[in-house]
Design a protein around this motif. Structure first.
Motif, PDB file in Angstrom:
ATOM      1  N   MET A   1      33.445  66.640 -28.141  1.00  0.00           N
ATOM      2  CA  MET A   1      33.424  67.215 -26.793  1.00  0.00           C
ATOM      3  C   MET A   1      34.463  66.503 -25.931  1.00  0.00           C
ATOM      4  SD  MET A   1      30.059  68.022 -24.588  1.00  0.00           S
ATOM      5  CE  MET A   1      30.097  69.406 -23.528  1.00  0.00           C
ATOM      6  N   SER A   2      34.971  67.173 -24.955  1.00  0.00           N
ATOM      7  CA  SER A   2      36.012  66.636 -24.078  1.00  0.00           C
ATOM      8  C   SER A   2      35.418  65.698 -23.037  1.00  0.00           C
ATOM      9  CB  SER A   2      36.725  67.783 -23.380  1.00  0.00           C
ATOM     10  OG  SER A   2      35.846  68.362 -22.445  1.00  0.00           O
ATOM     11  N   ASP A   3      36.263  65.222 -22.180  1.00  0.00           N
ATOM     12  CA  ASP A   3      35.845  64.317 -21.105  1.00  0.00           C
ATOM     13  C   ASP A   3      35.456  65.109 -19.858  1.00  0.00           C
ATOM     14  OD1 ASP A   3      36.307  62.072 -22.664  1.00  0.00           O
ATOM     15  OD2 ASP A   3      38.399  61.966 -22.075  1.00  0.00           O
ATOM     16  N   LEU A   4      34.574  66.052 -19.995  1.00  0.00           N
ATOM     17  CA  LEU A   4      34.119  66.870 -18.878  1.00  0.00           C
ATOM     18  C   LEU A   4      33.240  66.032 -17.962  1.00  0.00           C
ATOM     19  CD1 LEU A   4      34.053  69.766 -17.681  1.00  0.00           C
ATOM     20  CD2 LEU A   4      31.966  70.115 -19.004  1.00  0.00           C
ATOM     21  N   ILE A   5      33.537  66.030 -16.678  1.00  0.00           N
ATOM     22  CA  ILE A   5      32.767  65.284 -15.684  1.00  0.00           C
ATOM     23  C   ILE A   5      31.681  66.203 -15.149  1.00  0.00           C
ATOM     24  CG2 ILE A   5      32.843  64.109 -13.460  1.00  0.00           C
ATOM     25  CD1 ILE A   5      35.871  63.595 -14.058  1.00  0.00           C
ATOM     26  N   LEU A   6      30.419  65.825 -15.370  1.00  0.00           N
ATOM     27  CA  LEU A   6      29.306  66.647 -14.905  1.00  0.00           C
ATOM     28  C   LEU A   6      28.567  66.016 -13.726  1.00  0.00           C
ATOM     29  CD1 LEU A   6      27.893  67.879 -18.330  1.00  0.00           C
ATOM     30  CD2 LEU A   6      29.312  69.141 -16.703  1.00  0.00           C
ATOM     31  N   GLU A   7      28.850  64.768 -13.432  1.00  0.00           N
ATOM     32  CA  GLU A   7      28.249  64.121 -12.265  1.00  0.00           C
ATOM     33  C   GLU A   7      29.051  64.512 -11.023  1.00  0.00           C
ATOM     34  OE1 GLU A   7      29.426  62.192 -14.914  1.00  0.00           O
ATOM     35  OE2 GLU A   7      27.495  62.313 -15.941  1.00  0.00           O
ATOM     36  N   PRO A   8      28.418  64.476  -9.839  1.00  0.00           N
ATOM     37  CA  PRO A   8      29.164  64.799  -8.604  1.00  0.00           C
ATOM     38  C   PRO A   8      30.444  63.958  -8.510  1.00  0.00           C
ATOM     39  CG  PRO A   8      26.827  64.617  -8.138  1.00  0.00           C
ATOM     40  CD  PRO A   8      27.007  64.175  -9.568  1.00  0.00           C
ATOM     41  N   ILE A  42      41.965  80.466 -11.168  1.00  0.00           N
ATOM     42  CA  ILE A  42      42.885  79.536 -10.499  1.00  0.00           C
ATOM     43  C   ILE A  42      42.570  78.100 -10.910  1.00  0.00           C
ATOM     44  CG2 ILE A  42      43.487  78.530  -8.255  1.00  0.00           C
ATOM     45  CD1 ILE A  42      43.157  81.436  -7.114  1.00  0.00           C
ATOM     46  N   LEU A  43      41.285  77.732 -10.875  1.00  0.00           N
ATOM     47  CA  LEU A  43      40.898  76.371 -11.238  1.00  0.00           C
ATOM     48  C   LEU A  43      41.108  76.105 -12.730  1.00  0.00           C
ATOM     49  CD1 LEU A  43      37.729  75.957  -9.001  1.00  0.00           C
ATOM     50  CD2 LEU A  43      39.998  74.956  -8.648  1.00  0.00           C
ATOM     51  N   ALA A  44      40.835  77.094 -13.583  1.00  0.00           N
ATOM     52  CA  ALA A  44      41.080  76.941 -15.013  1.00  0.00           C
ATOM     53  C   ALA A  44      42.563  76.717 -15.280  1.00  0.00           C
ATOM     54  CB  ALA A  44      40.582  78.164 -15.778  1.00  0.00           C
ATOM     55  N   ASN A  45      43.410  77.450 -14.593  1.00  0.00           N
ATOM     56  CA  ASN A  45      44.847  77.254 -14.732  1.00  0.00           C
ATOM     57  C   ASN A  45      45.252  75.856 -14.279  1.00  0.00           C
ATOM     58  OD1 ASN A  45      47.587  78.427 -15.225  1.00  0.00           O
ATOM     59  ND2 ASN A  45      47.797  77.818 -13.070  1.00  0.00           N
ATOM     60  N   HIS A  46      44.666  75.375 -13.209  1.00  0.00           N
ATOM     61  CA  HIS A  46      44.976  74.038 -12.700  1.00  0.00           C
ATOM     62  C   HIS A  46      44.543  72.970 -13.706  1.00  0.00           C
ATOM     63  CE1 HIS A  46      45.652  70.836  -9.825  1.00  0.00           C
ATOM     64  NE2 HIS A  46      44.452  70.358 -10.164  1.00  0.00           N
ATOM     65  N   ILE A  47      43.367  73.136 -14.312  1.00  0.00           N
ATOM     66  CA  ILE A  47      42.880  72.171 -15.302  1.00  0.00           C
ATOM     67  C   ILE A  47      43.767  72.215 -16.539  1.00  0.00           C
ATOM     68  CG2 ILE A  47      40.967  71.658 -16.886  1.00  0.00           C
ATOM     69  CD1 ILE A  47      39.119  72.746 -14.581  1.00  0.00           C
ATOM     70  N   ASP A  49      43.514  72.316 -19.645  1.00  0.00           N
ATOM     71  CA  ASP A  49      43.117  71.692 -20.911  1.00  0.00           C
ATOM     72  C   ASP A  49      42.031  72.549 -21.552  1.00  0.00           C
ATOM     73  OD1 ASP A  49      41.671  70.093 -22.821  1.00  0.00           O
ATOM     74  OD2 ASP A  49      42.502  68.291 -21.897  1.00  0.00           O
ATOM     75  N   ARG A  50      42.376  73.201 -22.685  1.00  0.00           N
ATOM     76  CA  ARG A  50      41.435  74.120 -23.321  1.00  0.00           C
ATOM     77  C   ARG A  50      40.142  73.439 -23.732  1.00  0.00           C
ATOM     78  NH1 ARG A  50      42.749  78.897 -25.964  1.00  0.00           N
ATOM     79  NH2 ARG A  50      40.506  78.899 -26.336  1.00  0.00           N
ATOM     80  N   ALA A  51      40.208  72.189 -24.178  1.00  0.00           N
ATOM     81  CA  ALA A  51      38.989  71.488 -24.593  1.00  0.00           C
ATOM     82  C   ALA A  51      38.067  71.278 -23.392  1.00  0.00           C
ATOM     83  CB  ALA A  51      39.324  70.155 -25.250  1.00  0.00           C
ATOM     84  N   ALA A  55      34.417  73.073 -22.896  1.00  0.00           N
ATOM     85  CA  ALA A  55      33.234  72.266 -22.598  1.00  0.00           C
ATOM     86  C   ALA A  55      32.565  72.747 -21.312  1.00  0.00           C
ATOM     87  CB  ALA A  55      33.610  70.792 -22.489  1.00  0.00           C
ATOM     88  N   ALA A  56      33.363  73.124 -20.327  1.00  0.00           N
ATOM     89  CA  ALA A  56      32.807  73.634 -19.071  1.00  0.00           C
ATOM     90  C   ALA A  56      32.090  74.962 -19.297  1.00  0.00           C
ATOM     91  CB  ALA A  56      33.912  73.792 -18.028  1.00  0.00           C
TER      92      ALA A  56
END
Length: 65
Positions: A1-8, A42-47, A49-51, A55-56
């Motif tokens: 899994m990627s480094d997805l941030i799930l905390e605020p 828009i936000l997906a394009n900004h991120i 990173d497919r991984a 994960a999101a």
């Protein structure tokens, strides 16, 4: 899994939420859904990173793997 941030992780989270609600004010359900779709793209394009995006998607859907 990627480094997805799930905390605020947004400074002034309540302020951002208020901005988000303000963008939707007065919109029909269809226009609100279209706004959400555009914002996601828009936000997906900004991120970019497919991984992280995968994960999101899994986190939003509730999948663990």
């Amino acid at each position: 899994m990627s480094d997805l941030i799930l905390e605020p992780n947004i400074p002034d989270l309540d302020g951002f939420y208020a901005d988000l609600l303000a963008c939707h004010a007065g919109l029909s359900d269809d226009d609100s859904a279209a706004l959400n779709a555009r914002l996601i793209l828009i936000l997906a394009n900004h991120i970019g990173d497919r991984a992280v995006l995968r994960a999101a998607l899994m986190a939003a859907k509730g999948d663990d793997a």
